[in-house]
Design an enzyme around this catalytic site. Structure first.
Site, short mmCIF file in Angstrom:
data_model
loop_
_atom_site.label_atom_id
_atom_site.label_comp_id
_atom_site.label_asym_id
_atom_site.label_seq_id
_atom_site.Cartn_x
_atom_site.Cartn_y
_atom_site.Cartn_z
N ALA A 81 37.04 62.29 -11.01
CA ALA A 81 36.12 62.97 -10.11
C ALA A 81 34.72 62.37 -10.17
CB ALA A 81 36.07 64.46 -10.44
N ASP A 82 34.33 61.86 -11.34
CA ASP A 82 33.01 61.26 -11.47
C ASP A 82 32.90 60.00 -10.62
OD1 ASP A 82 34.92 60.06 -13.10
OD2 ASP A 82 33.51 59.53 -14.68
N ARG A 83 33.95 59.18 -10.60
CA ARG A 83 33.94 57.96 -9.79
C ARG A 83 33.99 58.30 -8.31
NH1 ARG A 83 38.30 53.75 -11.89
NH2 ARG A 83 36.89 52.21 -10.99
N THR B 14 29.05 58.30 -20.32
CA THR B 14 29.84 58.27 -21.55
C THR B 14 30.70 57.02 -21.58
OG1 THR B 14 29.89 60.68 -21.53
CG2 THR B 14 31.45 59.57 -22.98
N ASP C 258 28.26 52.98 -13.22
CA ASP C 258 27.85 54.27 -13.78
C ASP C 258 27.82 54.14 -15.30
OD1 ASP C 258 27.37 56.88 -14.46
OD2 ASP C 258 29.19 57.70 -13.57
N TYR D 142 44.13 52.22 -3.45
CA TYR D 142 44.35 52.27 -4.89
C TYR D 142 45.79 52.69 -5.11
CZ TYR D 142 42.51 52.97 -9.70
OH TYR D 142 42.21 52.87 -11.04
N VAL E 128 31.38 67.13 -15.18
CA VAL E 128 31.76 67.29 -16.59
C VAL E 128 32.43 66.02 -17.08
CG1 VAL E 128 32.99 68.72 -18.25
CG2 VAL E 128 32.10 69.76 -16.15
#
Length: 273
Positions: A126-128, A150, A147, A118, A27
């Protein structure tokens, strides 16, 4: 530019995960991407516009409609990666009610197989995490993942296999919306070819600025990252606009359109396999 749909090689082959029907849900602010696996086989993917006001019932209905439309089986479990906090809870309820168990939610405490070098690992979206987990499993260390969703995120996996950080910038969708404030314009620009930097019409000029501008920015950022690292890495591109940008780039990207789903399945296997 090459294309890859490889499956991560770090999966533990167990009887449960070899046949499990798994739903993966990513999401983001502009778009929600879903995938369905049977074991390691990706049966299908689809996307929907993210609506932060969706209720759990609406989300469950959307998933059910996609599955029915494509004749796909009902999932037995799910994994959720969300960078939209207002929707995370709704998705958890929707998936729990639909499947009968809560999804595995990517976040602190979830095993990824990806060490974090990091300052604050909890801030990594979460996407990364999903993309980098998939990239490390498929391509190994010393990899940069771009990526084009968006937002445009560039994430660095160092030569020792750790997530080092990267860069985040407004993506093509956000750039077009800033110019036009219209999703219809985005669709029009997405469909049209990009051939020349010097646009001879307003539409051509916008496409040039958006696509060639994004390509120049990403190429420059990656070359700067290589200078900081002291070595060159493999390059992997994913996301809605990956194919277009990688075709314009002077760098050699491998395309992996299903990378987030592959990464989420790898995370699922580590935690529930």
């Amino acid at each position: 530019m090459t294309s890859s749909s490889a499956t991560p090689q770090t999966h533990r082959r167990t009887s449960g995960t070899n046949t499990l029907i798994l739903l993966t849900v990513k999401v983001e602010n502009g778009q929600t991407d879903l995938g369905l696996f049977k074991g390691a086989e990706l049966l299908g993917t689809w996307s929907a516009t993210t609506n932060e006001f969706n209720t759990p019932d609406e989300l469950a209905l959307m998933v059910h409609s996609f599955l029915s439309m494509r004749g796909l089986p009902r999932p037995q479990d799910s994994i959720l990666g969300s960078v939209v906090p207002s929707l995370t809870g709704a998705w958890v309820i929707a998936l729990r009610d639909m499947i009968g168990k809560k999804p595995l939610v990517i976040g602190p405490g979830v095993k990824t197989g990806l060490a974090m070098d990091y300052k604050d690992p909890a801030q990594v979206g979460a996407d990364r995490v999903a993309c980098c987990t998939g990239a490390k499993a498929i391509y190994g260390p010393s990899t940069i993942v771009a990526d084009f969703s968006t937002a445009t995120t560039i994430s660095v996996i160092g030569d020792k296999g750790s997530f080092l950080g990267g860069a985040i910038a407004p993506g093509i969708r956000l750039s077009v919306e800033a110019l036009y404030d219209s999703s219809a314009q985005l669709a029009d620009i997405s469909r049209q070819p990009v051939q020349k930097i010097i646009g001879r019409t307003t539409s051509e000029s916008v496409r040039s600025g958006v696509y060639f501008g994004e390509t120049a920015r990403v190429d420059g950022l990656i070359r700067g990252m290589w200078l900081e690292l002291g070595y060159q890495t493999q390059l992997v591109a994913t996301g809605r606009f990956a194919e277009k940008i990688s075709a314009l780039s002077s760098l050699d990207f491998q395309l992996s359109k299903d990378l987030p789903h592959l990464g989420m399945r790898a995370i699922y296997v580590l935690n529930r396999g």
